[in-house]
Design a protein around this motif. Sequence first.
Motif, PDB file in Angstrom:
ATOM      1  N   GLY A 191      43.819  35.559  35.374  1.00  0.00           N
ATOM      2  CA  GLY A 191      42.717  34.652  35.663  1.00  0.00           C
ATOM      3  C   GLY A 191      43.212  33.270  36.019  1.00  0.00           C
ATOM      4  N   SER A 196      42.437  38.935  41.131  1.00  0.00           N
ATOM      5  CA  SER A 196      41.539  39.905  40.514  1.00  0.00           C
ATOM      6  C   SER A 196      42.258  40.652  39.404  1.00  0.00           C
ATOM      7  N   LYS A 232      37.753  43.981  35.833  1.00  0.00           N
ATOM      8  CA  LYS A 232      36.966  42.969  35.132  1.00  0.00           C
ATOM      9  C   LYS A 232      36.845  41.752  36.028  1.00  0.00           C
ATOM     10  N   ASN A 233      35.635  41.539  36.523  1.00  0.00           N
ATOM     11  CA  ASN A 233      35.362  40.433  37.443  1.00  0.00           C
ATOM     12  C   ASN A 233      36.345  40.438  38.617  1.00  0.00           C
ATOM     13  N   ALA A 234      36.641  41.636  39.120  1.00  0.00           N
ATOM     14  CA  ALA A 234      37.582  41.772  40.231  1.00  0.00           C
ATOM     15  C   ALA A 234      36.841  41.683  41.556  1.00  0.00           C
ATOM     16  N   LYS A 235      37.520  41.184  42.559  1.00  0.00           N
ATOM     17  CA  LYS A 235      36.942  41.124  43.887  1.00  0.00           C
ATOM     18  C   LYS A 235      36.909  42.531  44.492  1.00  0.00           C
ATOM     19  N   LYS A 252      32.220  39.233  49.482  1.00  0.00           N
ATOM     20  CA  LYS A 252      32.097  38.147  48.507  1.00  0.00           C
ATOM     21  C   LYS A 252      31.805  38.649  47.096  1.00  0.00           C
ATOM     22  N   GLN A 253      31.649  39.960  46.939  1.00  0.00           N
ATOM     23  CA  GLN A 253      31.192  40.494  45.660  1.00  0.00           C
ATOM     24  C   GLN A 253      32.356  40.724  44.691  1.00  0.00           C
ATOM     25  N   THR A 254      32.037  40.640  43.384  1.00  0.00           N
ATOM     26  CA  THR A 254      32.971  41.006  42.317  1.00  0.00           C
ATOM     27  C   THR A 254      32.356  42.127  41.492  1.00  0.00           C
ATOM     28  N   ILE A 255      33.213  42.812  40.720  1.00  0.00           N
ATOM     29  CA  ILE A 255      32.733  43.965  39.962  1.00  0.00           C
ATOM     30  C   ILE A 255      33.534  44.110  38.675  1.00  0.00           C
ATOM     31  N   SER A 256      32.858  44.571  37.621  1.00  0.00           N
ATOM     32  CA  SER A 256      33.502  44.970  36.360  1.00  0.00           C
ATOM     33  C   SER A 256      33.107  46.411  36.097  1.00  0.00           C
TER      34      SER A 256
END
Length: 288
Positions: free
Chosen positions: A54, A59, A78-81, A105-109
């Motif tokens: 982080g 990511s 975890k909050n990865a692009k 532009k999105q992130t994903i966990s």
Amino acid sequence: MKMKVNVWTALVLSLFMAGAVCASAPSAHAQQAGRKPAGQPSAQTKPSDAAKEGAKGTSAFTLRASKDAPHTYTLKAKNAKVSDIAQELSRSLGAPIRLSPLMSKQTISIELEGVNLEGVLRMLAPHPFVDYVASGSDPQPKVLAVYLNALNEQAPALNETIKNSVDTLLIEGDTEEGTEEYERKRKERAEPLRVSFQNNRLSVHAEKQPLSIVLYKVASELGIPFELGSDSTEVIDADFTDYPVDQAMRTLSPSVRLFYRADLLNFENLPIRIALTSNANAPAAAND
């Protein structure tokens, strides 16, 4: 004399008490060296990997593919692009993955384990598409390209990856067609070639028919181009009903290639082109 003794006694007691107080209290330097400000980790505590990632602004995710086909994937993020995950997945597939401007532009966990490619793509984007080529020589279709779209975004053009370069026209017939002799012979034997396409299922009945003619009939039913890569003398017998198109093409011959797009939101496969190659082991080209 009595007063002098009391004065000296008081003085000695005062000095003794002062020394005791100084001995019991640590120095200001010792207090500063031994005290830790609240919330600060000790010098021996190392930050976690996630914290280090982080801090670097990258990511935090891991992606692994199984060694054996059909491949499955394990993904922990975890909050990865989404774009970073797509880049790593693209390297694993050996095929491009293109994201819409919104998806980039999105992130994903997320945590997934033992999930196939299409399952992973459905979790990465609301509306994914995959362009495939299937042939009888490969047990699994080959991925040509992946598109990750958000809902209600325009789908990529069908020729974005798969270019239609040639539309083959085959002429078939019987010089006696229309005569009484032809009609008599036609009634004596059942039709040697029947092709129908209903409810996204293909049915083919062929008795000792040229493969090129069968594929031309199939392409006509599907409403897609047919490309004859070279002259083919292959003759086939086939008889199946209500097969998915990709399965039907693998059944006919290893020389057949079907290019199609999988719409993973709507669970639909859209045929794009059929090609007949002379060499079943030749690599399939998406942009020939």
